[in-house]
Scaffold this motif. Sequence first.
Motif, short mmCIF file in Angstrom:
data_model
loop_
_atom_site.label_atom_id
_atom_site.label_comp_id
_atom_site.label_asym_id
_atom_site.label_seq_id
_atom_site.Cartn_x
_atom_site.Cartn_y
_atom_site.Cartn_z
N ALA A 302 0.85 -1.19 0.00
CA ALA A 302 0.00 0.00 0.00
C ALA A 302 0.88 1.24 0.00
CB ALA A 302 -0.93 0.00 1.21
N GLU A 303 0.30 2.37 -0.35
CA GLU A 303 1.01 3.65 -0.35
C GLU A 303 0.51 4.50 0.81
OE1 GLU A 303 1.53 7.67 -3.13
OE2 GLU A 303 0.32 5.98 -3.82
N THR A 304 1.43 5.09 1.56
CA THR A 304 1.07 6.00 2.65
C THR A 304 0.82 7.39 2.07
OG1 THR A 304 2.42 4.75 4.21
CG2 THR A 304 1.80 6.98 4.84
N VAL A 305 -0.29 8.02 2.44
CA VAL A 305 -0.66 9.31 1.87
C VAL A 305 -1.02 10.29 2.98
CG1 VAL A 305 -1.45 8.37 -0.33
CG2 VAL A 305 -3.06 8.56 1.57
N GLY A 306 -1.01 11.58 2.64
CA GLY A 306 -1.40 12.65 3.54
C GLY A 306 -2.70 13.29 3.11
N PRO A 384 -8.75 3.02 -6.63
CA PRO A 384 -8.05 3.38 -5.39
C PRO A 384 -8.95 3.32 -4.17
CG PRO A 384 -7.51 4.92 -7.14
CD PRO A 384 -8.64 4.08 -7.65
N LEU A 385 -8.40 2.75 -3.09
CA LEU A 385 -9.05 2.71 -1.79
C LEU A 385 -8.19 3.50 -0.80
CD1 LEU A 385 -9.94 -1.10 -1.41
CD2 LEU A 385 -11.54 0.76 -1.91
N VAL A 386 -8.79 4.42 -0.06
CA VAL A 386 -8.08 5.16 0.99
C VAL A 386 -8.64 4.69 2.33
CG1 VAL A 386 -7.52 7.41 1.96
CG2 VAL A 386 -7.76 7.14 -0.53
N VAL A 404 -5.30 -5.24 0.74
CA VAL A 404 -4.23 -5.71 -0.16
C VAL A 404 -4.34 -7.22 -0.35
CG1 VAL A 404 -1.74 -5.98 -0.41
CG2 VAL A 404 -2.67 -3.81 0.41
N ALA A 405 -4.58 -7.94 0.75
CA ALA A 405 -4.70 -9.40 0.67
C ALA A 405 -5.90 -9.83 -0.17
CB ALA A 405 -4.80 -9.99 2.07
N LYS A 412 -4.41 2.83 -0.52
CA LYS A 412 -3.72 3.97 0.09
C LYS A 412 -4.04 3.97 1.58
CE LYS A 412 -3.23 5.16 -4.27
NZ LYS A 412 -1.96 5.02 -5.02
N TRP A 413 -3.00 4.05 2.39
CA TRP A 413 -3.19 4.10 3.84
C TRP A 413 -2.96 5.52 4.31
CZ3 TRP A 413 0.96 3.26 7.93
CH2 TRP A 413 0.39 3.27 9.21
#
Length: 439
Positions: A302-306, A384-386, A404-405, A412-413
């Motif tokens: 996953a990607e870490t986002v702000g 995309p899922l946040v 993810v699983a 996106k986390w």
Amino acid sequence: MIRGSALSLMLAAALCASAPAGRSASAAEGIPTEVLRVCADGNLLPFSNDRQEGFENRIAKLIADELNVPLAFTWWPQTIGFVRNTLRTRQCDLVMGTAVGEELMQNTNPYYRSTYALVYRRDSGITARTLADPSLQGARIGVVARTPPSAVMLRHGLTNLEPYQLDTDTRAHHPAQQAVEDVAAARTDAAIVWGPIAGFFAARQSVPLAVVPLKDEPGASPFQYMISMGIRPDEPDWRHWLNDFIVRRQGDIDRILGEYHVPLANADGSIRATSAKAEVSEPDGYRMADYRAPTPPTLRGAETVGPEEVERLAKAGAVLVDVLPTPPKPEGLAPGSRWVPPPHRSLPGAHWLPNVGYGAPSADQEAYFRNSLEALTAGDRKRPLVVFCQPDCWMSWNAAKRAVALGYQAVKWYPAGTDGWTAAGRELVTVEPEPKVAN
């Protein structure tokens, strides 16, 4: 800028009156491409000095490294005229520390929240954790004049004060540092100074000192302040870049702050321990207990986002998934009474899937999560899922990992969650739990 011995929130109005208007947006320099020029005080540890030993020096180096440009400093004492003579004259492009809401500069998102702290010798007989503690009565307490603690102390009958001057030239005087050193030397019994100064200089004394971060008191001047970086108001691209940097490197920033013994506060005012320990590592599986605790800065797959990236993703059609659990029913309710849970506030457009972030969810909870994601994405695993809840919330980490699983390819986390959203100046709305979807 809150510096104890330098600029104070008390001076904000005077500073604003003395500052000239910024240039128009057409003159904006934007993101530095040749050199990162930082406005800083050359003699103001723990924040900065001309040997680049302060934590702001080190965080600035992180920024320069990411920009892949050299780092340079414009030195100026942090007193009245600091911003006018540095940032406003374009001698430099970034101030590393300013209180959120100060109008001299455009704020980035905050990168830490600290508080004033009570300092006393551990062998003094004082055992206070708040200013209301009886062990402080009659104690000689040092305080920098016209800073927030001075007014709050009087509410508690603490009148035996040792005042230190607020407006000084930092090239020669450091009142807040002196206040801590006077406690160590037993010239005073205690002191109340800005937390980063208290933590840093208390750790350097030859006698053990207690440093007690203070919580805000209702109806009183606040002790806690969010600290951001400051730039000129005509540089939105630069602000956006810095906000993304803060999200990407928050773990590194926190480690640096820990090395300088900076006391940190959460958005709800609670005090969290800060140390120079290694960051939390990703577990191989799911977090199974203690869900409100520091989380890893990353999540594999996953990607870490702000907040700014979340806002952009939402406008582009991403699905926002809030996984904060439902509040528990209070104990001790009268028999037959009806309990109405408080409304849940979340990001605009978010879908609330409560109780799906446990390490070992029930079969019903797991099906609820799986079926809800399937419905919300219309079966598109690339949409995309946040995923989020609140800061230090393993529920969101678990749920994002579970997504993810399940095969979602653009997870996106958002670890800052709703607190980070409001800290960035954005509004929350009331949401209801998503209804269950049939298999």
